[in-house]
Scaffold this motif. Structure first.
Motif, short mmCIF file in Angstrom:
data_model
loop_
_atom_site.label_atom_id
_atom_site.label_comp_id
_atom_site.label_asym_id
_atom_site.label_seq_id
_atom_site.Cartn_x
_atom_site.Cartn_y
_atom_site.Cartn_z
N GLY A 373 0.81 -1.20 0.00
CA GLY A 373 0.00 0.00 0.00
C GLY A 373 0.85 1.26 0.00
N ASN A 374 0.21 2.39 -0.20
CA ASN A 374 0.91 3.66 -0.21
C ASN A 374 1.12 4.17 1.22
OD1 ASN A 374 0.81 3.53 -2.96
ND2 ASN A 374 -0.85 5.00 -3.20
N SER A 375 2.24 4.82 1.42
CA SER A 375 2.53 5.40 2.73
C SER A 375 3.34 6.67 2.53
CB SER A 375 3.30 4.41 3.61
OG SER A 375 4.54 4.05 3.00
N ARG A 376 3.55 7.39 3.62
CA ARG A 376 4.32 8.63 3.57
C ARG A 376 5.41 8.56 4.63
NH1 ARG A 376 0.93 12.59 0.83
NH2 ARG A 376 2.29 14.26 1.55
N SER A 377 6.55 9.12 4.30
CA SER A 377 7.68 9.14 5.23
C SER A 377 8.12 10.58 5.46
CB SER A 377 8.86 8.32 4.67
OG SER A 377 9.99 8.44 5.52
N ASN A 378 8.26 10.95 6.73
CA ASN A 378 8.69 12.31 7.05
C ASN A 378 10.16 12.36 7.49
OD1 ASN A 378 8.46 11.14 9.57
ND2 ASN A 378 7.51 12.92 10.53
N PHE A 379 10.89 11.24 7.32
CA PHE A 379 12.32 11.22 7.63
C PHE A 379 13.06 10.58 6.46
CE2 PHE A 379 15.95 8.97 9.92
CZ PHE A 379 16.78 10.08 9.85
N LEU A 380 13.94 11.35 5.84
CA LEU A 380 14.70 10.88 4.68
C LEU A 380 16.18 11.00 4.99
CD1 LEU A 380 12.77 13.06 2.06
CD2 LEU A 380 12.10 10.82 2.92
N LEU A 381 16.96 10.01 4.60
CA LEU A 381 18.41 10.09 4.75
C LEU A 381 19.06 9.60 3.46
CD1 LEU A 381 20.53 9.37 7.87
CD2 LEU A 381 21.39 8.77 5.61
N HIS A 382 19.84 10.46 2.85
CA HIS A 382 20.50 10.15 1.58
C HIS A 382 22.02 10.21 1.75
CE1 HIS A 382 16.53 11.78 -0.19
NE2 HIS A 382 16.48 10.47 -0.07
#
Length: 712
Positions: A373-382
């Protein structure tokens, strides 16, 4: 027509089935593994001859999730699966890592492993099922593989380990305080080969217990693969490991002394140059036949490995002069970039990361389209690893598997200490630019990421540090565990064991083994030594910053949240988004509304936030009975006046409620557009608003009775 072989076992709460002989029969090995209603097909093919001059093992692992497996159609314009997602890339690495060390040494034939998710029940994660299918397919293919490998996922709830927890439990790890672990472990019958985890400050004993639990739980799976192979395996491929003893003896005789001197140089760049010169000197003394031998690279690596490993096992100093447990010198700096929201430069020996944090709004969240399913992430690390970080010239392109894997490892280490979204309603993006590298740049990203976020004002629960451990394991059982390994110690050693966490416990653990596995005793020592290293690094980091700053950068957005009833969402958005666009244009703030009625208002300007807040409040709030409001007369009729007093809400002031005297007509004292003070008397049976003016001082807005009482 088909020669089907099927094996089933009860594994935890589900049935695990392995089957072969019906699908994809032209592959060297095909197995479909099914757990519950999640099915993954693994196909193995390998070249029957090595390419001439091949000096490395060309193993390629692909993992692909087909959207039809979950009854979905891919998003996007083309409506078909495109480049691998982050989950697919990470799972391909997960499968590769425990399998690669188990191929017979010297085997350099090309091998392709493809794992395809055919069905997903949204309960059992396909990644562990894919590892099992790949292991079984390799085992029956005839390729010289010293497996099989088993795998299991382990959770930790209320002090109890859980085998193969559901996908939803793992995806909601941050929001479930009772679920503290997502660990995947792979291993052979006797030893652990690979560990990957994210955790919520588990102790070393709890983490070691989880690994042991997973290794025990996978034993029935290994037995099932062996049973399948007994009935379906192909004849073993006729492969004899190359004998290059004479070549190695020649290489050793030609340059051991010069090579040993090169490894005694402490500076990485100087040492690399000296090793290259030693190799050239050795080659100058070899015959053309020896130079053309495909095993020349293996002979060089064996010599270098013998020098490095022998010195350490004998109790001597490591390449850079340290003992086994010492961490390299550390320098931590924060706030080094003026326009960013948060920044840190973390240097440990010859490894350095420039890590930058940016704070964003809900619009910046990453939307993830996955099988479950679709979800959202508010923490990204690149994580970025440019060629210059190791003094090389190389191709620069899109992130590769290594960059994605290292970034995810750092993400796992830091996510456990993030504040709840309700307490800190920002999207956080951390970018780690590796500017120098000589071992464990992913752990430098963890340390730098923790410092950078605190510099940006993120209220982390605790600082996080990471350290990479290494291992030298000899055939006679002697071993040495190394703290904070260098690049050469990683390359020529037997283990890469990364541990990250706070002062209270472990938040992430990743282990890769290059030999046939390690014992629990070695892992226990590695965890204990890693804790000492982590505590030392945290102490060095605290010299720069030990908690999140109280003030944000002047360039970072401020975000205020407000909760509105869900039935008011439509009113705030308006027809076609008209109302919310007006709020944004008028106030100058960004406004984001989610389906639960949580509104985030963001701007670097506090006045803009307050203006947007007031505009939204006037739409969603309800007037209070008995309260005095300032309003404007919008219409005069024979029986009274209509006053707009609360947002867009109007109410009637009956002619008898305008003044404490009889009026012939409301227009005697009122006119349209006039500002007046009114008191909300209540609502009639039909819900219409009843207002009054006569009990409110029109000059001050105070109720007459209150004013009189105050004067008395």
């Amino acid at each position: 027509m088909f020669n089907e072989v099927k094996k089933s076992i009860q594994w935890g709460d589900e049935t695990l089935t392995l089957e072969t002989g019906k699908v994809a029969r032209q592959a060297d090995g095909t197995v479909i593994a099914t757990l519950g209603e999640t099915s993954v097909m693994a196909n193995v093919t390998f070249a029957k001859a090595a390419k001439e001059g091949q000096d490395f093992f060309p193993l390629t692992v692909h993992y692909q999730e087909k959207y039809y497996a979950a009854g979905k159609i891919p998003g996007g314009f083309f409506k078909r699966e495109a480049r691998p997602s982050e989950k697919e890339t990470l799972t391909a690495r997960l499968i590769d890592r425990p399998m690669r060390p188990l191929f017979v040494p010297g085997f350099k034939h090309e091998v392709l492993v493809m794992c395809t998710v055919l069905s997903h029940d949204l309960v059992n994660d396909p990644d562990v099922v894919a590892m099992i299918a790949a292991s079984a397919a390799l085992t029956i293919s005839g390729v010289p593989f010293m497996g099989p490998v088993g795998a299991a996922r382990v959770g930790f709830v209320d002090g109890e380990y859980v085998l193969n927890p559901a996908v939803d439990d793992m995806n909601a790890l941050r929001t479930k305080p009772d679920q503290r672990l997502d660990l995947v472990v792979a291993g052979t019958k006797k030893a652990v080969m690979m560990v990957e985890s994210e955790a919520y400050e588990l102790s070393e004993a709890e983490m070691l217990g989880a690994v042991k639990f997973g290794h025990d739980a996978m034993q029935p799976v290994i037995d099932a693969i062996i049973s399948l192979a007994e009935d379906a395996a192909k004849e073993p491929f006729d492969f004899q490991a190359p004998d290059y003893a004479d070549l190695y003896a020649a290489v050793k005789a030609a340059g051991e002394t010069q090579m040993r001197a090169a490894f005694a140089i402490k500076d990485k760049q100087e040492r690399t140059t000296a090793i290259s010169a030693a190799r050239d000197a050795i080659k100058a003394q070899l015959s053309e036949e020896q130079l053309a031998d495909a095993n020349l690279g293996s002979a060089f690596k064996k010599l270098e490995s013998a020098i490095l490993r022998g010195d350490i096992i004998a109790g001597g100093a490591r390449i850079d002069g340290r003992d086994r447990a010492t961490v390299r010198p550390i320098v931590s700096e924060v706030g080094i970039l003026p326009r960013t929201h948060g920044s840190a430069l973390f240097t440990r020996g010859e490894t350095q990361g420039l890590v930058v944090t940016t704070l964003g709004t809900g619009e910046d969240e990453q939307i993830i389209d996955a099988l479950h399913g679709n979800s959202r992430s508010n923490f990204l690390l690149h994580y970025n690893f440019p060629p210059y970080s190791v003094g090389e010239v190389g191709r620069v392109g899109s992130p590769g598997r290594r960059e994605i894997g290292h970034g995810k490892l750092a993400w796992r280490a830091l996510q456990a200490v993030l504040p709840a979204a309700t307490d800190f309603p920002y999207t956080i993006r951390v970018v780690s630019e590796i500017t120098e590298s000589n071992g464990s740049s992913s752990m430098a990203s963890v340390c730098g990421g923790s410092l950078s976020m605190m510099d940006a004002g993120v209220p982390l629960k605790a600082p996080v540090a990471g350290v990479a451990m290494g291992l030298i394991l000899e055939d006679d059982g002697q071993f040495a565990v190394l703290t904070d390994i260098l690049g050469d110690e990683d390359h020529l050693g037997d283990m890469d064991f990364k541990v990250a966490g706070t002062a209270e416990g472990i938040t992430s653990l990743q282990m890769d083994i290059k030999v046939a596995g390690i014992t629990p005793e070695i892992m226990e020592q590695a965890l204990a030594q890693a804790k000492d290293g982590r505590m030392h690094i945290l102490g060095e980091m605290n010299k720069a910053l030990s908690a999140g700053r109280q003030e944000f950068s002047a360039h970072a957005p401020r975000i205020e949240t407000m909760q509105i009833p869900t039935d008011k969402i439509r009113e705030v958005i308006g027809s076609g988004g008209k109302v919310i666009r007006e709020i944004v244009e008028t106030s100058g703030a960004k406004v984001d509304i989610n389906d639960d009625g949580v509104i985030k208002i963001a701007s670097a300007n506090g006045e803009a936030i307050q203006k947007a807040y007031d505009m939204i409040y006037s739409i969603v709030a309800e007037p209070e009975e008995g309260k005095v409001y300032k309003g404007k007369v919008v219409k005069i009729v024979d029986f009274g006046a209509f006053v707009n007093f609360f947002g867009k809400r109007d109410g009637l002031v009956h002619v008898s409620q305008i003044e404490n005297r009889r009026l012939n007509h409301p227009s005697d004292v009122l006119k349209e557009g006039q500002e007046v003070w009114v008191k909300l008397l209540g609502f009639d049976d039909r819900g219409k608003v009843r207002l009054a003016m006569k009990m409110v001082d029109q000059a001050t807005g105070e109720e007459v009775s209150e004013k009189a009482d105050a004067e008395e």
